[in-house]
Write an enzyme that holds these catalytic residues in place. Structure first.
Site, PDB file in Angstrom:
ATOM      1  N   HIS A 174      13.221  75.797  17.314  1.00  0.00           N
ATOM      2  CA  HIS A 174      13.594  75.484  18.691  1.00  0.00           C
ATOM      3  C   HIS A 174      13.264  76.618  19.652  1.00  0.00           C
ATOM      4  O   HIS A 174      13.793  77.709  19.534  1.00  0.00           O
ATOM      5  CB  HIS A 174      15.090  75.151  18.789  1.00  0.00           C
ATOM      6  CG  HIS A 174      15.492  74.769  20.184  1.00  0.00           C
ATOM      7  ND1 HIS A 174      15.484  73.461  20.623  1.00  0.00           N
ATOM      8  CD2 HIS A 174      15.848  75.515  21.258  1.00  0.00           C
ATOM      9  CE1 HIS A 174      15.844  73.435  21.895  1.00  0.00           C
ATOM     10  NE2 HIS A 174      16.061  74.672  22.304  1.00  0.00           N
ATOM     11  N   HIS A 184       6.723  70.986  23.059  1.00  0.00           N
ATOM     12  CA  HIS A 184       5.967  69.937  22.388  1.00  0.00           C
ATOM     13  C   HIS A 184       4.624  69.768  23.078  1.00  0.00           C
ATOM     14  O   HIS A 184       4.495  70.030  24.274  1.00  0.00           O
ATOM     15  CB  HIS A 184       6.742  68.606  22.395  1.00  0.00           C
ATOM     16  CG  HIS A 184       7.238  68.198  23.743  1.00  0.00           C
ATOM     17  ND1 HIS A 184       8.359  68.753  24.326  1.00  0.00           N
ATOM     18  CD2 HIS A 184       6.743  67.313  24.650  1.00  0.00           C
ATOM     19  CE1 HIS A 184       8.543  68.217  25.519  1.00  0.00           C
ATOM     20  NE2 HIS A 184       7.573  67.348  25.743  1.00  0.00           N
ATOM     21  N   HIS A 224       1.711  67.052  23.964  1.00  0.00           N
ATOM     22  CA  HIS A 224       1.325  65.646  24.048  1.00  0.00           C
ATOM     23  C   HIS A 224      -0.128  65.539  23.585  1.00  0.00           C
ATOM     24  O   HIS A 224      -1.002  66.238  24.107  1.00  0.00           O
ATOM     25  CB  HIS A 224       1.413  65.138  25.493  1.00  0.00           C
ATOM     26  CG  HIS A 224       2.802  65.129  26.054  1.00  0.00           C
ATOM     27  ND1 HIS A 224       3.552  63.989  26.172  1.00  0.00           N
ATOM     28  CD2 HIS A 224       3.575  66.134  26.544  1.00  0.00           C
ATOM     29  CE1 HIS A 224       4.729  64.277  26.717  1.00  0.00           C
ATOM     30  NE2 HIS A 224       4.765  65.570  26.948  1.00  0.00           N
TER      31      HIS A 224
HETATM   32  P1  AMP Z   1       8.104  66.051  28.587  1.00  0.00           P
HETATM   33  O1  AMP Z   1       8.148  65.502  29.979  1.00  0.00           O
HETATM   34  O2  AMP Z   1       6.828  66.797  28.307  1.00  0.00           O
HETATM   35  O3  AMP Z   1       9.341  66.834  28.210  1.00  0.00           O
HETATM   36  O4  AMP Z   1       8.002  64.790  27.648  1.00  0.00           O
HETATM   37  C1  AMP Z   1       9.017  64.342  26.822  1.00  0.00           C
HETATM   38  C2  AMP Z   1       8.444  63.152  26.107  1.00  0.00           C
HETATM   39  O5  AMP Z   1       9.290  62.844  25.025  1.00  0.00           O
HETATM   40  C3  AMP Z   1       8.326  61.901  26.966  1.00  0.00           C
HETATM   41  O6  AMP Z   1       6.969  61.470  26.971  1.00  0.00           O
HETATM   42  C4  AMP Z   1       9.256  60.901  26.270  1.00  0.00           C
HETATM   43  O7  AMP Z   1       8.749  59.593  26.310  1.00  0.00           O
HETATM   44  C5  AMP Z   1       9.308  61.450  24.871  1.00  0.00           C
HETATM   45  N1  AMP Z   1      10.511  61.134  24.104  1.00  0.00           N
HETATM   46  C6  AMP Z   1      11.805  61.311  24.477  1.00  0.00           C
HETATM   47  N2  AMP Z   1      12.634  60.951  23.494  1.00  0.00           N
HETATM   48  C7  AMP Z   1      11.865  60.561  22.457  1.00  0.00           C
HETATM   49  C8  AMP Z   1      12.121  60.074  21.155  1.00  0.00           C
HETATM   50  N3  AMP Z   1      13.374  59.911  20.697  1.00  0.00           N
HETATM   51  N4  AMP Z   1      11.078  59.756  20.352  1.00  0.00           N
HETATM   52  C9  AMP Z   1       9.818  59.886  20.801  1.00  0.00           C
HETATM   53  N5  AMP Z   1       9.497  60.343  22.011  1.00  0.00           N
HETATM   54  C10 AMP Z   1      10.498  60.674  22.844  1.00  0.00           C
HETATM   55 ZN    ZN Z   2      15.169  71.688  19.627  1.00  0.00          ZN
END
Ligand code: AMP
Ligand code: ZN
Length: 109
Positions: free
Chosen positions: A44, A97, A99
């Site tokens: 984390h 993370h 994308h």
């Molecule tokens: P960010 O704006 O870069 O923080 O993107 C967070 C991403 O996480 C978004 O595209 C969400 O659709 C995705 N997300 C949130 N919760 C989950 C989940 N439980 N499983 C898969 N994707 C998720």
């Molecule tokens: Zn975390």
């Protein structure tokens, strides 16, 4: 515990596409491309601003595995990698993370 730490711990269901000791990759719940995978280090830290030396090997492993993850997901002609880093970038989940998006012609942004 943050939502991605819960996924890493197996406490939340997800559509997992890859996992090893350092990273996990799963389909985004709200896909913005034909293929939209999140590649997540299994340690984390919030984002690049929060990154310390101990995190580097986990982030590196993401990039090492991304070509294979993309290939296995059926991505053939390139892909886009995005890190939303902080509030103004729209970072919603406070666990770094990447994308991984592709599987179609993406609009230039
Ligand atoms: P960010 O704006 O870069 O923080 O993107 C967070 C991403 O996480 C978004 O595209 C969400 O659709 C995705 N997300 C949130 N919760 C989950 C989940 N439980 N499983 C898969 N994707 C998720
Ligand atoms: Zn975390």
């Amino acid at each position: 515990m943050c939502i991605f730490c819960k996924i890493i711990q197996g406490e939340m269901p997800t559509k997992k596409v890859f996992e090893n000791d350092k990273i996990i990759a799963f389909h985004d719940i709200n896909p913005q491309a034909k293929v939209h995978i999140l590649v997540v280090p299994k340690i984390h830290f919030i984002n690049v601003d929060d990154m310390r030396q101990e995190h580097v090997e986990y982030l590196t492993e993401c990039f090492v595995q991304i070509p294979q993850i993309a290939k296995r997901a059926g991505i053939k002609n390139g892909y886009r990698l995005i890190i939303n880093n902080g509030e103004d970038a729209g970072q919603l989940v406070q666990h770094l993370h990447i994308h991984l998006m592709g599987g179609e012609q993406l609009k230039i942004c």
